[in-house]
Design a protein around this motif. Structure first.
Motif, PDB file in Angstrom:
ATOM      1  N   ASN A 184      22.569 -52.169   8.400  1.00 45.22           N
ATOM      2  CA  ASN A 184      23.039 -52.570   7.072  1.00 45.22           C
ATOM      3  C   ASN A 184      23.917 -53.816   7.126  1.00 45.22           C
ATOM      4  O   ASN A 184      23.924 -54.620   6.190  1.00 45.22           O
ATOM      5  CB  ASN A 184      23.778 -51.407   6.412  1.00 45.22           C
ATOM      6  CG  ASN A 184      22.833 -50.309   5.974  1.00 45.22           C
ATOM      7  OD1 ASN A 184      21.657 -50.554   5.693  1.00 45.22           O
ATOM      8  ND2 ASN A 184      23.320 -49.079   5.920  1.00 45.22           N
ATOM      9  N   ARG A 218      18.629 -59.293  -0.580  1.00 46.52           N
ATOM     10  CA  ARG A 218      18.976 -57.877  -0.620  1.00 46.52           C
ATOM     11  C   ARG A 218      20.337 -57.547  -1.232  1.00 46.52           C
ATOM     12  O   ARG A 218      20.634 -56.362  -1.414  1.00 46.52           O
ATOM     13  CB  ARG A 218      18.946 -57.325   0.823  1.00 46.52           C
ATOM     14  CG  ARG A 218      17.586 -57.395   1.501  1.00 46.52           C
ATOM     15  CD  ARG A 218      16.614 -56.388   0.928  1.00 46.52           C
ATOM     16  NE  ARG A 218      17.011 -55.035   1.231  1.00 46.52           N
ATOM     17  CZ  ARG A 218      16.626 -54.374   2.324  1.00 46.52           C
ATOM     18  NH1 ARG A 218      15.820 -54.957   3.200  1.00 46.52           N
ATOM     19  NH2 ARG A 218      17.011 -53.124   2.532  1.00 46.52           N
ATOM     20  N   ASP A 235      20.899 -53.712  -1.590  1.00 41.90           N
ATOM     21  CA  ASP A 235      19.780 -52.999  -2.181  1.00 41.90           C
ATOM     22  C   ASP A 235      19.034 -52.214  -1.108  1.00 41.90           C
ATOM     23  O   ASP A 235      18.689 -52.759  -0.065  1.00 41.90           O
ATOM     24  CB  ASP A 235      18.828 -53.996  -2.848  1.00 41.90           C
ATOM     25  CG  ASP A 235      17.602 -53.314  -3.451  1.00 41.90           C
ATOM     26  OD1 ASP A 235      17.759 -52.245  -4.064  1.00 41.90           O
ATOM     27  OD2 ASP A 235      16.496 -53.846  -3.287  1.00 41.90           O
ATOM     28  N   SER A 236      18.817 -50.934  -1.352  1.00 41.07           N
ATOM     29  CA  SER A 236      18.058 -50.057  -0.453  1.00 41.07           C
ATOM     30  C   SER A 236      18.604 -50.067   0.971  1.00 41.07           C
ATOM     31  O   SER A 236      17.877 -50.374   1.938  1.00 41.07           O
ATOM     32  CB  SER A 236      16.585 -50.455  -0.437  1.00 41.07           C
ATOM     33  OG  SER A 236      16.032 -50.398  -1.726  1.00 41.07           O
ATOM     34  N   HIS A 287      16.367 -42.290   7.813  1.00 39.93           N
ATOM     35  CA  HIS A 287      15.320 -43.230   8.193  1.00 39.93           C
ATOM     36  C   HIS A 287      15.114 -43.293   9.704  1.00 39.93           C
ATOM     37  O   HIS A 287      14.209 -43.974  10.187  1.00 39.93           O
ATOM     38  CB  HIS A 287      15.653 -44.638   7.678  1.00 39.93           C
ATOM     39  CG  HIS A 287      15.675 -44.750   6.194  1.00 39.93           C
ATOM     40  ND1 HIS A 287      16.841 -44.937   5.474  1.00 39.93           N
ATOM     41  CD2 HIS A 287      14.686 -44.675   5.270  1.00 39.93           C
ATOM     42  CE1 HIS A 287      16.558 -45.000   4.184  1.00 39.93           C
ATOM     43  NE2 HIS A 287      15.260 -44.835   4.035  1.00 39.93           N
ATOM     44  N   ASP A 301      12.408 -50.336   7.107  1.00 43.09           N
ATOM     45  CA  ASP A 301      12.925 -51.448   6.308  1.00 43.09           C
ATOM     46  C   ASP A 301      11.936 -52.600   6.315  1.00 43.09           C
ATOM     47  O   ASP A 301      11.361 -52.931   7.365  1.00 43.09           O
ATOM     48  CB  ASP A 301      14.278 -51.909   6.855  1.00 43.09           C
ATOM     49  CG  ASP A 301      14.940 -52.916   5.929  1.00 43.09           C
ATOM     50  OD1 ASP A 301      15.629 -52.485   4.987  1.00 43.09           O
ATOM     51  OD2 ASP A 301      14.733 -54.137   6.134  1.00 43.09           O
TER      52      ASP A 301
END
Length: 237
Positions: free
Chosen positions: A142, A153, A163-164, A170, A191
């Protein structure tokens, strides 16, 4: 309110520690990509750490960035250049107002080429229950998305909202090549912009985050970094 302006020039700022210096202070071995022609280790690492009661700095993480050479056999090939805006390229071509020290000029010149920023990170094992290899990998991913893919993003001002973002859900199990051996590890392959791997080692966690556009140029294998890794990689190229 009093305002003070500094008239310090570039030469007044000390050169940052090099990777060998940081590695000597880190306390556990620093991890790196295996030496390969397409990657050149950048001299200056990114670190996080803390100091208690004014004591010496204790490093918690060491992250190594790399310059990517798409054609390592001919570094003058235009294919090696990064896709820069006209304004950024013009600023790099312009002569500095005041000549900076050599280390600043080196970093400035590397901006012409793609950078795998903070690609390989070594995190000292923590006694805190909240910090696990999984949370370390998620945080690394991140952070790269927030800083390297901000226009795509992130919304809002600094720091903005990613975003996301990836989460621990994951993460999948995966083998990771470390010092010539496949060890149990993990990956994040969901991703659209980055691929990430990680492994819990004896006294530290290895994590690596790479933009998908660069994956075809590199080998996802890692090794315990030896002193003078930059020189060794340059000779290997």
């Amino acid at each position: 309110m009093d305002m003070h302006f500094s008239d310090r020039g570039p030469d007044d700022f000390p050169a940052p520690r090099l990777i060998d210096e940081v590695a000597a202070l880190f306390g556990v071995p620093v991890m790196a990509f295996v030496q390969q022609p397409s990657l050149q280790e950048q001299r200056i690492p990114t670190t996080t750490g803390s100091s208690y009661n004014g004591g010496p700095m204790t490093f918690d993480t060491v992250a190594i960035s790399y310059t990517l050479w798409r054609n390592p056999h001919d570094r003058n090939d235009g294919a090696n250049l990064a896709d820069l805006s006209d304004s950024v390229r013009a600023s790099l071509d312009a002569d500095p107002v005041r000549p900076p020290p050599a280390w600043m000029m080196e970093q400035r010149e590397l901006m012409r080429y793609p950078t795998l920023w903070e690609a390989v990170m070594t995190t000292r094992a923590s006694r805190d229950d909240w910090q696990t290899p999984e949370t370390t990998l998620v945080e690394h991913v991140n952070n790269i998305l927030t800083n390297s893919f901000r226009e795509l993003r992130v919304t809002g001002g600094i720091p903005g909202e990613l975003d996301s973002p990836v989460t621990e859900r994951h993460i999948e199990a995966a083998a990771v090549r470390v010092d010539g051996v496949d060890v149990p590890g993990m990956c994040i392959n969901t991703d659209p912009h980055v691929y990430a791997v990680g492994a819990a080692l004896k006294d530290r966690t290895l994590t690596a985050v790479i933009a998908r556009e660069h994956l075809s140029h590199i080998s996802l294998a890692f090794e315990t970094r030896t002193r003078g890794g930059l020189t060794a990689q340059a000779e290997h190229s």
